[in-house]
Motif scaffolding. Structure first.
Motif, mmCIF file in Angstrom:
data_model
loop_
_atom_site.group_PDB
_atom_site.id
_atom_site.type_symbol
_atom_site.label_atom_id
_atom_site.label_comp_id
_atom_site.label_asym_id
_atom_site.label_seq_id
_atom_site.Cartn_x
_atom_site.Cartn_y
_atom_site.Cartn_z
ATOM 1 N N VAL A 36 10.309 7.001 7.054
ATOM 2 C CA VAL A 36 9.731 6.347 5.879
ATOM 3 C C VAL A 36 9.400 7.393 4.822
ATOM 4 O O VAL A 36 8.859 8.463 5.139
ATOM 5 C CB VAL A 36 8.449 5.558 6.238
ATOM 6 C CG1 VAL A 36 7.821 4.933 5.009
ATOM 7 C CG2 VAL A 36 8.753 4.499 7.277
ATOM 8 N N ASP A 86 9.908 -4.597 0.018
ATOM 9 C CA ASP A 86 10.040 -3.675 1.161
ATOM 10 C C ASP A 86 9.156 -4.169 2.296
ATOM 11 O O ASP A 86 8.337 -3.426 2.853
ATOM 12 C CB ASP A 86 9.634 -2.251 0.746
ATOM 13 C CG ASP A 86 10.469 -1.720 -0.406
ATOM 14 O OD1 ASP A 86 11.698 -1.669 -0.254
ATOM 15 O OD2 ASP A 86 9.894 -1.379 -1.460
ATOM 16 N N ILE A 139 8.952 -2.342 5.837
ATOM 17 C CA ILE A 139 8.237 -1.057 5.820
ATOM 18 C C ILE A 139 6.734 -1.289 5.773
ATOM 19 O O ILE A 139 5.962 -0.676 6.534
ATOM 20 C CB ILE A 139 8.694 -0.215 4.616
ATOM 21 C CG1 ILE A 139 10.151 0.215 4.796
ATOM 22 C CG2 ILE A 139 7.786 1.002 4.429
ATOM 23 C CD1 ILE A 139 10.735 0.922 3.583
ATOM 24 N N TRP A 140 6.298 -2.197 4.906
ATOM 25 C CA TRP A 140 4.864 -2.372 4.737
ATOM 26 C C TRP A 140 4.218 -3.103 5.907
ATOM 27 O O TRP A 140 3.062 -2.830 6.243
ATOM 28 C CB TRP A 140 4.586 -3.099 3.424
ATOM 29 C CG TRP A 140 4.881 -2.210 2.242
ATOM 30 C CD1 TRP A 140 5.865 -2.377 1.321
ATOM 31 C CD2 TRP A 140 4.203 -1.002 1.898
ATOM 32 N NE1 TRP A 140 5.850 -1.338 0.417
ATOM 33 C CE2 TRP A 140 4.831 -0.472 0.747
ATOM 34 C CE3 TRP A 140 3.133 -0.294 2.440
ATOM 35 C CZ2 TRP A 140 4.420 0.700 0.136
ATOM 36 C CZ3 TRP A 140 2.720 0.886 1.839
ATOM 37 C CH2 TRP A 140 3.358 1.368 0.696
ATOM 38 N N TRP A 163 10.600 12.680 5.734
ATOM 39 C CA TRP A 163 11.006 11.407 6.324
ATOM 40 C C TRP A 163 10.358 11.160 7.700
ATOM 41 O O TRP A 163 10.996 10.713 8.637
ATOM 42 C CB TRP A 163 12.533 11.315 6.468
ATOM 43 C CG TRP A 163 13.240 11.023 5.186
ATOM 44 C CD1 TRP A 163 13.812 11.917 4.342
ATOM 45 C CD2 TRP A 163 13.423 9.741 4.588
ATOM 46 N NE1 TRP A 163 14.341 11.294 3.240
ATOM 47 C CE2 TRP A 163 14.130 9.935 3.372
ATOM 48 C CE3 TRP A 163 13.089 8.441 4.950
ATOM 49 C CZ2 TRP A 163 14.487 8.900 2.527
ATOM 50 C CZ3 TRP A 163 13.446 7.402 4.104
ATOM 51 C CH2 TRP A 163 14.130 7.636 2.906
ATOM 52 N N PHE A 197 7.290 7.182 1.418
ATOM 53 C CA PHE A 197 6.504 6.361 0.508
ATOM 54 C C PHE A 197 6.667 6.789 -0.944
ATOM 55 O O PHE A 197 6.392 6.007 -1.860
ATOM 56 C CB PHE A 197 5.020 6.390 0.903
ATOM 57 C CG PHE A 197 4.712 5.600 2.147
ATOM 58 C CD1 PHE A 197 4.931 4.235 2.186
ATOM 59 C CD2 PHE A 197 4.197 6.220 3.278
ATOM 60 C CE1 PHE A 197 4.653 3.500 3.326
ATOM 61 C CE2 PHE A 197 3.914 5.488 4.414
ATOM 62 C CZ PHE A 197 4.153 4.131 4.439
ATOM 63 N N HIS A 215 5.119 11.336 4.953
ATOM 64 C CA HIS A 215 6.150 10.306 4.758
ATOM 65 C C HIS A 215 6.721 10.441 3.349
ATOM 66 O O HIS A 215 6.388 9.676 2.443
ATOM 67 C CB HIS A 215 5.537 8.921 4.971
ATOM 68 C CG HIS A 215 4.969 8.722 6.334
ATOM 69 N ND1 HIS A 215 5.735 8.495 7.454
ATOM 70 C CD2 HIS A 215 3.673 8.748 6.769
ATOM 71 C CE1 HIS A 215 4.952 8.361 8.515
ATOM 72 N NE2 HIS A 215 3.697 8.515 8.129
ATOM 73 N N ALA A 241 3.607 -0.425 8.318
ATOM 74 C CA ALA A 241 2.483 0.410 7.886
ATOM 75 C C ALA A 241 1.151 -0.294 8.147
ATOM 76 O O ALA A 241 0.175 0.325 8.598
ATOM 77 C CB ALA A 241 2.628 0.735 6.403
#
Length: 803
Positions: A41, A54, A57-58, A37, A43, A32, A61
């Motif tokens: 994502v 963010d 996104i988290w 990508w 990181f 990532h 995750a």
């Protein structure tokens, strides 16, 4: 097995930030990153200081790491404790995001769905309606049937809704000039037989006592029929004699018909005389015998009543045959069975009195014509208050009484009927309007709106008098009062909707209708022996016994009891249960414990002709753990079947290709082990030690992403229980989504986790989860519509109805 969150003190959190970020950098950035990508994502473009900026996104995750999907199986992984600590760090950081008010979300104004409409009519009028005949079908695509986005209206729907209001009002009040109408129950083709009757799937062979039938009977049909008026009706029972089926007529069977348990007709079918007549006279004899079952007169009161046709049990012999038939529960095989009946009437109207719905409506009667309007106002105000879930305004009454005035020239009851029709057609009944006070970008809902939302959530219906009175007095939202009401409502039989509606949708039980077992492979579980109706009833009773009995919801995974009748018990290999009534039993076989041992779950996650470890693993990830795997890529080849002349291979052997392909292993490395642990259960939920095709011992060994090895369903269940917080969070997330009528997103997850943590302090009891939901801002508030959104709330609230 999976990442399990635990608390982390504030002092540790500051120093841990660097350590956790190093874990992300060491195990996630290789894929990532800004060059690859993977998953959209990167990181390496994020920083530990920007976690709260963010959120989407988290949260994604966290879901992947909790479910063991990331890092992917086969790739380097941190130690289990390190992974758990990182998940906890991320969740705590997001949940404690200073200065951010938790989101409450926006859902557009919505109408009642079909089952809510039926429940509302039942609770308002004491009338059970065939709602499928009145309102169009609803098929929510992914999600719950409470989602506002699918509960919008069209001009066509409005027409059907208004027509339904007229029909329901007429049924509830009754019809003094009702004309004879024929209503058919069962398959209409079975009324006049030219071949073998089609019967109903899962109905069995009617060789034994049927649940709900009078004691001492076997087989038959029992239906609820709405009689529009008290008077004379005619019953016609579908043909029982057929010239080609003479062996089924060799014994004398006594048929009885009953209304609300009271016998009004009796005759005999079969025996020496009938058997000989069919043999010698053929069709004339058949017609003669069937004529006994036609146009049977009987008297019925107005309203909804139970009509039953059954047979007197003639013998307690185990079987009529020399060899046992497919009906595992035994019974007399050479018997006739009822598959259809018709009710026609009223042939003559005596009165409208006696129905439960009329008793609910006409709480007063005018002593003289001049008192009619005053009595009508009392009736209409009471009904409208419950239907609208709020106090009735003078504007409401003025509009509704206009309907009464327009129709009262035909009599007091005609005026009340039309006013009732107006109540049922009103947008204040059809829509779930939300009112309150504006506070910035959100609306704080008033107590009547919360009462209506609470009843819709727990009962899928209208608030009762108690809720409305508490809302009137502004006491409902007092913590002690709200807690008491939640417990009262969950104890009410109406809360069964939490099982048959919420839980069944959460667990995707609807898919069971799509799985019809292969007739050649599973003749004992097909057509009349179709176990799916029994599976649904077992699952309904089992889930209800946990959710509404003050038990931890984790017992859905572990409970050692279930509910079976004789036929389902025999299907499971249990031979000490007798009778057609479902009864609670303690399971001797641990493999049957909890949801994973229930036939409904095992069948809906299988294929018609074989097990499907991928489907079972994906179901566990998505439904029980809230961590759905990625959608499969297009054009995935179907699993190769065993061909003619080939050495048969087990499902596991045929699935080996998935493990060999690295592009597939990322998901299958998580799903397949979960599914393999259930391989002892076949498509129809029966338990086997050896493979049906190969004769080999079934291999249920599995290796989880963290390297843990397990064997069979018992050890899989233990692994799931170790991740109890993950299961409870998945249940909570789905229950909150169901309650709010919308899909949740990353902004809702702090609320979900807060409710789950509250439930953990209360032994994960279901009422604690429910109380957490109804106490949340998400339930009590409503985000205002975004700019440019056409929210019909004000338009509907001010819409006038005209006679």
């Amino acid at each position: 097995m999976f990442a399990v969150a635990f608390d982390c003190s504030g002092g540790e959190q500051a120093s841990a930030a660097v350590r956790h970020w190093q874990l992300i950098d060491g195990y996630c950035v290789d894929c990532h990153n800004i060059a690859d990508w993977a998953g959209g994502v990167a990181f390496d473009t994020l920083t530990r200081e920007s976690v709260t900026g963010d959120i989407e996104i988290w949260e994604a995750a966290i879901r992947k790491m909790r479910g063991g999907l990331m890092p992917p199986p086969g790739q380097p992984r941190p130690a289990a404790r390190e992974l758990r600590e990182s998940v906890t760090f991320l969740e705590t950081t997001l949940d404690n995001n200073a200065g951010v008010t938790p989101a409450v979300g926006f859902a557009p104004l919505r109408r009642l769905n079909r089952r809510e409409y039926a429940n509302a009519v039942r609770d308002l009028l004491g009338l059970e309606i065939a709602v499928a005949d009145l309102l169009p079908d609803e098929s929510p695509a992914g999600g719950f049937d409470t989602f506002a986005e699918v509960l919008q209206v069209t001009p066509t729907f409005i027409d059907q809704f208004v027509n339904a209001a007229r029909v329901v009002a007429e049924q509830a009040v009754g019809q003094s000039e009702a004309r004879p109408v024929t209503v058919t129950f069962g398959n209409a083709a079975d009324m006049v037989l030219s071949g073998s009757p089609r019967g109903g799937f899962g109905r069995g062979m009617q060789q034994n006592h049927e649940a709900g039938m009078p004691f001492g009977t076997r087989g038959g049909m029992s239906v609820i029929h709405t009689f529009p008026a008290a008077g004379e009706y005619r019953l016609t029972i579908g043909d029982l004699a057929l010239a080609r089926e003479v062996p089924r007529m060799e014994f004398t069977n006594t048929l009885v018909a009953l209304l609300d348990g009271k016998e009004f007709f009796r005759t005999t079918i079969g025996g020496e005389q009938d058997h000989k007549a069919i043999d010698q006279l053929q069709d004339p004899a058949v017609a003669n015998i069937n004529q006994r079952l036609r146009d049977i007169p009987f008297q019925a009161p107005a309203g909804q009543h139970r009509l039953t046709v059954s047979f007197i049990k003639r013998s307690y012999a185990e079987s009529d045959e020399r060899m046992r038939t497919l009906a595992v529960e035994g019974g007399q095989e050479r018997v006739t069975a009822v598959h259809a009946l018709q009710v026609r009437g009223p042939m003559q109207v005596d009165s409208l009195m006696g129905s439960a719905s009329r008793a609910r409506i006409f709480t007063c009667q005018p002593v003289q014509p001049s008192a009619g309007r005053e009595c009508a106002e009392t009736i209409i105000r009471r009904l409208a208050r419950q239907a609208f879930s709020r106090p009735v305004t003078e504007t409401d009454m003025r509009q509704l009484m206009a309907f009464y005035d327009a129709a009262s020239s035909d009599g007091f009851e005609a005026g009340v009927r039309d006013a009732l029709s107006a109540i049922l057609a009103s947008p204040h009944f059809m829509y779930r309007a939300q009112t309150g006070t504006i506070d910035g970008d959100r609306m704080v809902l008033d107590q009547h709106t919360v009462a209506a939302r609470l009843a819709l959530f727990l009962w899928s219906s209208l608030p009762d008098e108690t809720l409305l009175d508490l809302a009137d007095s502004q006491q409902l939202l007092q913590p002690a009062v709200l807690s008491a009401q939640v417990r009262r409502m969950l104890a009410d039989p109406r809360a069964m909707t939490m099982t048959k509606d919420f839980a069944f949708q959460w667990l995707n039980v609807g898919k069971l209708a799509e799985i019809e077992p292969d007739r050649e492979l599973f003749p004992q579980a097909n057509r009349q022996f179709d176990p799916r109706p029994k599976f649904r009833e077992e699952l309904r009773l089992f889930i209800d016994s946990i959710l509404r009995s003050d038990r931890p919801v984790t017992e859905l995974l572990t409970a050692s009891h279930t509910f079976v009748d004789e036929r389902l018990a025999m299907h499971y290999g249990i031979d000490d249960v007798k009778g057609s009534r479902f009864q609670r039993i303690e399971l001797a076989q641990q493999a049957r414990n909890g949801l994973l041992g229930k036939g409904a779950i095992l069948m809906l996650t299988a294929n018609p002709n074989r097990t499907a470890p991928v489907l079972r693993g994906a179901w566990i990830l998505e439904r029980l753990l809230g961590t759905p795997p990625a959608a499969p890529p297009p054009n995935v080849e179907a699993l190769a079947e065993n061909g003619p002349g080939q050495v048969p291979r087990t499902v596991r052997e045929r699935m080996a290709l998935h493990s060999e392909n690295p592009n597939c292993h990322g998901c299958h490395g998580v799903m397949d082990p979960l599914g393999f642990a259930l391989e002892n259960f076949d498509t129809v939920g029966q338990y086997h030690e050896r493979d049906r095709l190969t004769g080999q011992l079934i291999d249920t060994a599995a290796v989880l992403p963290d390297g843990r090895q397990l064997q069979g369903v018992r050890e899989l269940r233990e692994a799931l229980v170790e991740s109890a917080d993950l299961f409870v969070q998945a249940l909570t997330e789905n229950l909150l989504s169901y309650a709010l009528g919308r899909k949740l997103d990353h902004r809702d997850m702090p609320t979900v986790r807060a409710i789950a943590r509250h439930a953990a302090r209360n032994d994960y009891r279901f009422d604690a989860i429910v109380l957490g939901i109804v106490s949340s801002d998400s339930f009590r508030q409503r985000q205002l519509p975004p700019a440019g959104h056409s929210d019909a709330l004000q338009a509907v609230a001010s819409q006038a109805i005209k006679p």
